[in-house]
Write a protein that holds these residues in place. Structure first.
Motif, mmCIF file in Angstrom:
data_model
loop_
_atom_site.group_PDB
_atom_site.id
_atom_site.type_symbol
_atom_site.label_atom_id
_atom_site.label_comp_id
_atom_site.label_asym_id
_atom_site.label_seq_id
_atom_site.Cartn_x
_atom_site.Cartn_y
_atom_site.Cartn_z
ATOM 1 N N GLY A 227 77.707 168.022 59.724
ATOM 2 C CA GLY A 227 78.106 167.215 60.861
ATOM 3 C C GLY A 227 77.560 167.795 62.154
ATOM 4 O O GLY A 227 77.608 169.009 62.366
ATOM 5 N N VAL A 228 77.017 166.926 63.017
ATOM 6 C CA VAL A 228 76.507 167.328 64.328
ATOM 7 C C VAL A 228 77.436 166.691 65.353
ATOM 8 O O VAL A 228 77.496 165.456 65.469
ATOM 9 N N ILE B 238 67.892 169.835 63.159
ATOM 10 C CA ILE B 238 69.130 169.336 63.760
ATOM 11 C C ILE B 238 69.244 169.834 65.194
ATOM 12 O O ILE B 238 69.016 171.012 65.478
ATOM 13 N N ALA B 239 69.646 168.931 66.104
ATOM 14 C CA ALA B 239 69.892 169.293 67.496
ATOM 15 C C ALA B 239 71.244 168.742 67.929
ATOM 16 O O ALA B 239 71.515 167.550 67.773
ATOM 17 N N VAL C 174 78.109 161.484 67.227
ATOM 18 C CA VAL C 174 78.115 162.262 65.991
ATOM 19 C C VAL C 174 77.062 161.728 65.018
ATOM 20 O O VAL C 174 76.892 160.515 64.876
ATOM 21 N N VAL C 175 76.372 162.656 64.353
ATOM 22 C CA VAL C 175 75.525 162.319 63.206
ATOM 23 C C VAL C 175 76.000 163.170 62.027
ATOM 24 O O VAL C 175 76.210 164.377 62.175
ATOM 25 N N PHE D 74 74.554 164.359 72.915
ATOM 26 C CA PHE D 74 73.888 163.589 71.869
ATOM 27 C C PHE D 74 73.602 164.480 70.668
ATOM 28 O O PHE D 74 73.563 165.713 70.771
ATOM 29 N N SER D 75 73.450 163.835 69.516
ATOM 30 C CA SER D 75 73.229 164.515 68.244
ATOM 31 C C SER D 75 72.016 163.912 67.551
ATOM 32 O O SER D 75 71.824 162.682 67.589
ATOM 33 N N VAL D 76 71.192 164.762 66.929
ATOM 34 C CA VAL D 76 69.962 164.305 66.268
ATOM 35 C C VAL D 76 69.782 165.045 64.946
ATOM 36 O O VAL D 76 69.974 166.265 64.882
ATOM 37 N N ILE D 77 69.416 164.328 63.904
ATOM 38 C CA ILE D 77 68.888 164.907 62.670
ATOM 39 C C ILE D 77 67.600 164.159 62.341
ATOM 40 O O ILE D 77 67.582 162.915 62.359
#
Length: 574
Positions: free
Chosen positions: A470-471, A397-398, A548-549, A388-391
């Motif tokens: 991009g994450v 950002i993770a 993706v975030v 998973f991606s987080v902003i």
């Protein structure tokens, strides 16, 4: 043939003449904060989460709405996935994370599982010396000491804003109130039903009424809810000591495993310096060992940096990417392991000069048979794990990848805890140069040892460009590495989050010597050209599931997308 022979001479010269610096053994302290020069001046003002399950995405957004940051949200997402997506991850497994704090601090958090102190290689061998896949994949002997609970407590203590129990609250609520399992979880339980039936606590949890759950039924997980409550109240000690720790050890030992209380109490989260590679104006921050993914991605990008891929047709661009993959996976097999136990020539592997030498071995229009390199045999890559991606609104950002290894991990649930244990011991090179369940080979660098982390393909990554961030990450066994690479290249090509997660994928891992591809990955002309170059193409499914975030810095807009191959996934901005 002359060209293929010359490349070996070139590489030998590089190895002999280079002054190779090796990774330090057993770091005594976390790395220092990265220079704030990597801070981004602006803030998004809103948040985005993309995960493989809508319950998890909503849990992350819920926690941020209550004042949490991206790292609190990561705890909420990960713990919720442990409830609703146990086939891919959970508190009985581990995770790897690349995080970027809004002030520019970047770090890799290694919450990978470790081998117990009493690990005995003979437990994973048949009498004839071949790998015992049953012990390596099923039951308590297949399980490493979990790292995810310690990693979640670490995130809360060092990077979050909220108490750990607040970030765990959505998962605890869902476990107590219940949820409706999606088709993928139901199929996973059905697929592993025979193994699940070997363990009474596993039957009680995953075969209620002596059968797999069916679509539309509400499923509750009160034991895991209680375990998460203890983790929330007491942090590390709430899982690795006390009630939960005793239940875990008792259950494992009663079923023939070898864990001890000391194994749990001595588990440590490791902070490491991420791998950073510059590629055509972009900065890629990715995972270092005990992940093999970041080294491989960096090596591939360094090789490709010598070409202008935008000027090539699809067939020749794909050819160069495949050949770079082939060479990176060969090095993956030979060199990489847990940096606390083995010395690795990372300066060599990450050097643009080494990449230049590898580039010289690539023919412009012909495949290099892997048989020209040391031969071996592999099997199909797998499609498990989750990402998973987080902003968040402040620009924290993770990028986090979690796993229990194979589908449903070991299938062993520790009675009274609700914890499904991983089967990560198979990720060690239990027999050197024999493939694991994902077809990956390994050397003595990845041999099991007490307290050692097994090599992983997890490749959580963050890409920074002049105008976009991009994450990116994905599950997929050994294909994680190539999927993330292709996601990074798609991001650099200007695709939005939805375009990145939806694009068709392909993979080469050195052995077996073939290109695995998603149906429709290549048009007829490209497929024909690749075949004439000497490639063997094989269609395969499933493929995914990337999350993706992206952050458009010019418009100051976030975009989140979950892989369309997974119906229950959700990418959402609020």
């Amino acid at each position: 043939m002359k060209h293929l022979l010359n490349w070996r001479v070139t590489l030998l010269a590089l190895l002999v003449s280079s002054s190779v610096a090796y990774a330090d053994s057993r770091p005594s302290a976390p790395p220092a904060a990265t220079s704030p020069t990597h801070a981004i001046a602006q803030r998004p003002g809103h948040a985005g989460v993309a995960s493989a399950n809508f319950h998890a995405t909503e849990a992350g957004l819920e926690v941020m709405a209550k004042g949490g940051n991206a790292f609190d949200a990561a705890i909420a997402v990960a713990s919720t996935l442990s409830i609703v997506e146990p086939e891919s991850s959970g508190i009985g497994g581990g995770f790897m994370a690349v995080i970027h704090r809004a002030d520019g601090h970047e770090v890799f958090i290694d919450a990978r599982e470790t081998a117990p102190a009493s690990v005995n290689l003979s437990d994973y061998l048949n009498k004839d010396g071949t790998p015992n896949r049953d012990n390596a994949l099923n039951g308590p002997l297949s399980a490493g000491i979990p790292g995810e609970p310690a990693g979640l407590a670490w995130l809360a203590a060092h990077y979050g804003k909220l108490p750990l129990k607040d970030s765990l609250a959505p998962a605890i609520r869902i476990a107590r109130d219940g949820f409706k399992p999606d088709g993928r979880l139901i199929n996973a339980i059905t697929e592993r039903e025979n193994e699940i039936r070997r363990w009474p606590a596993s039957v009680a949890k995953y075969l209620p009424g002596d059968k797999p759950p069916v679509a539309g039924e509400v499923w509750r997980d009160p034991d895991q809810a209680h375990t998460l409550e203890l983790l929330g109240e007491h942090g590390f000690d709430g899982f690795y000591r006390g009630e939960t720790g005793k239940k875990l050890v008792d259950a494992v030992r009663a079923a023939g495993g070898n864990w001890t209380a000391k194994d749990l109490e001595s588990y440590q989260v490791k902070e490491r310096t991420p791998i950073t590679v510059d590629y055509r104006g972009y900065r890629v921050v990715t995972a270092p060992p005990a992940s093999s993914g970041g080294v491989a991605v960096a090596e591939i990008l360094n090789i490709l940096a010598g070409y202008d891929l935008t000027r090539l047709d699809d067939a020749h661009r794909t050819h160069l990417v495949i050949e770079a993959m082939r060479r990176a996976f060969r090095d993956h097999n030979d060199y990489l392991g847990d940096p606390d136990f083995v010395k690795m020539p990372l300066d060599m592997l990450l050097s643009p000069y080494y990449a230049a030498g590898l580039r010289m071995t690539i023919l412009p229009d012909k495949a290099t048979p892997s048989s020209m390199l040391p031969a071996s045999i592999g099997v199909d890559p797998g499609m498990h794990t989750t990402h998973f991606s987080v902003i968040d609104k402040d620009g924290n950002i993770a990028s986090i990848t979690l796993t229990v290894n194979y589908t449903m991990g070991s299938t062993f649930v520790a009675a009274g805890t609700g914890v499904l244990l991983n089967d990560e011991m198979d990720d060690f090179a239990l027999v050197p140069n024999k493939p694991n369940v994902y077809g990956l080979l390994g050397s003595a660098a990845n041999a099991p040892a007490p307290g050692k982390r097994m090599l992983s393909s997890m490749t959580p990554s963050i890409v920074f460009g002049a105008d976009r961030v991009g994450v990116i990450g994905s599950p997929g066994g050994s294909t994680i590495i190539t999927q993330v690479l292709e996601g990074i290249l798609a991001f650099m090509d200007g695709k939005d989050a939805a375009g990145i997660v939806a694009q068709k994928r392909f993979h080469h891992q050195y052995m077996p010597d073939r290109v695995d591809m998603e149906p429709g990955a290549f048009d007829a002309g490209t497929a024909d050209a690749l075949t004439r170059m000497g490639y063997t193409l094989k269609e395969r499914n499933p493929w995914g599931y990337m999350n993706v975030v992206t952050w458009d810095l010019k418009a100051n807009k976030l975009d989140a997308a979950s892989d369309p191959r997974r119906e229950s996934g959700l990418g959402k901005v609020q």
